[in-house]
Design an enzyme around this catalytic site. Sequence first.
Site, short mmCIF file in Angstrom:
data_model
loop_
_atom_site.label_atom_id
_atom_site.label_comp_id
_atom_site.label_asym_id
_atom_site.label_seq_id
_atom_site.Cartn_x
_atom_site.Cartn_y
_atom_site.Cartn_z
N TYR A 7 -29.93 2.60 -45.42
CA TYR A 7 -30.35 2.09 -46.73
C TYR A 7 -29.88 3.01 -47.85
CZ TYR A 7 -33.56 0.20 -50.30
OH TYR A 7 -34.10 -0.38 -51.43
N ARG B 209 -42.08 12.24 -54.33
CA ARG B 209 -41.25 11.33 -55.12
C ARG B 209 -41.99 10.98 -56.41
NH1 ARG B 209 -39.74 6.22 -52.07
NH2 ARG B 209 -38.22 7.54 -51.05
N1 UDP Z 1 -47.00 5.31 -44.95
C1 UDP Z 1 -48.23 5.55 -44.35
N2 UDP Z 1 -48.84 4.51 -43.70
C2 UDP Z 1 -48.31 3.27 -43.61
C3 UDP Z 1 -47.07 3.03 -44.22
C4 UDP Z 1 -46.44 4.06 -44.89
O1 UDP Z 1 -48.75 6.67 -44.41
O2 UDP Z 1 -48.94 2.40 -42.99
C5 UDP Z 1 -46.35 6.41 -45.69
C6 UDP Z 1 -44.88 6.63 -45.36
O3 UDP Z 1 -44.73 7.49 -44.25
C7 UDP Z 1 -44.39 7.24 -46.66
C8 UDP Z 1 -45.24 6.59 -47.73
O4 UDP Z 1 -46.39 6.08 -47.05
O5 UDP Z 1 -44.66 8.64 -46.68
C9 UDP Z 1 -44.53 5.43 -48.44
O6 UDP Z 1 -43.97 4.62 -47.43
P1 UDP Z 1 -43.32 3.21 -47.76
O7 UDP Z 1 -42.82 2.67 -46.46
O8 UDP Z 1 -44.24 2.37 -48.54
O9 UDP Z 1 -42.09 3.50 -48.73
P2 UDP Z 1 -41.01 4.68 -48.87
O10 UDP Z 1 -41.38 5.34 -50.14
O11 UDP Z 1 -41.11 5.64 -47.71
O12 UDP Z 1 -39.72 3.97 -48.92
#
Ligand code: UDP
Length: 340
Positions: A150, A280
């Site tokens: 990605y 982030r």
């Molecule tokens: N995350 C989590 N539990 C979940 C899904 C995601 O703790 O059920 C965490 C994931 O590891 C990341 C953050 O939440 O650190 C955001 O994840 P997401 O997949 O929403 O988007 P990303 O910013 O990683 O693209």
Amino acid sequence: MKLSASARVLVTGAAGFLGSHLCDALLAEGCSVIGVDNLCTGKAVNLRHLAGEPRFELMQQDICQHFDPGPVDYVFNFASPASPVDYMDLGLETLRVGSDGTRNALDVALQYGAAFLQASTSECYGDPKVHPQPEDYWGNVNPVGPRSVYDEAKRFSEALTMAYHRYRKVDTRIVRIFNTYGPRLQSRDGRVISNLMTQALRGEDLTIYGDGTQTRSFCYVSDEVDGILRLARSGEHWPVNIGNPEEWTILECAQQVLAATQSSSKIRFEPLPVDDPVQRRPDITRARRLLGWEPKIHLNQGLELSLPYFRQCVDRGELARPVEGTALPASLTRPEAATD
Ligand code: UDP
């Protein structure tokens, strides 16, 4: 080329979460919209309310194949799997849509003299060493890790967009989108807000990956679309961050979800996915200065606004999608030894 009310606009990825909200906003401005989607991760139900709308049509089409929507004034290129669980399941498709798909969408803009806006991502910054992230930070992306399908696809899309601007004089824009949420984010999408909202409403444990101290900045979808349209109307060719600079740890995010849903779900810790960014947060100085844009909706308000939608999903029996679904075995996702 400016985005006028009478414009004929192409939106690729129209059946996706952001694409469908963008179609609504463009139609509300008076534009005619041709949506394109191959329904790979997008859902037709996101556009069902537009059935009978004379200014909207949907082409079911993979943009990796040559396509011709007829004359258009503006192209918004939003087609791509965008959730980590989706793009890691669909790695080759994600790389292809970022390369061949973006080129085909740029060729449509070139053919018809249309302006072009590329949906890019905060993932271009990888696991950032500069915080918050301004647009002139080049990022810290692992080019061979599982997320690279990605991250590098989007970085290539940006490079291609700038090249069409420089060498073909296409009037281009690039938006770097930070985590966005709201109605139509699929409960099966696998992202943190959809997982936690669905789990909380079902009374299941909230899955937190790692220790929950990693941070994200969450932008409500109406703020995100407003920023994108302001960029579309501007003359800016360099990338612009559009995201909410309020930064939350994932544990704090879970607390906000529990408060919004009034759920007594417990928290369960799961392993952190490989290359999951530690922090982030967008630096939105450029968006403020150039576009006069500022997000308005705080996380607690956005979760309240999203609640009826997630309740409907849960009432339909929809489930969250934990990360275990990732198709690749550990040997393909984890390097044998960390290198610098
Ligand atoms: N995350 C989590 N539990 C979940 C899904 C995601 O703790 O059920 C965490 C994931 O590891 C990341 C953050 O939440 O650190 C955001 O994840 P997401 O997949 O929403 O988007 P990303 O910013 O990683 O693209």
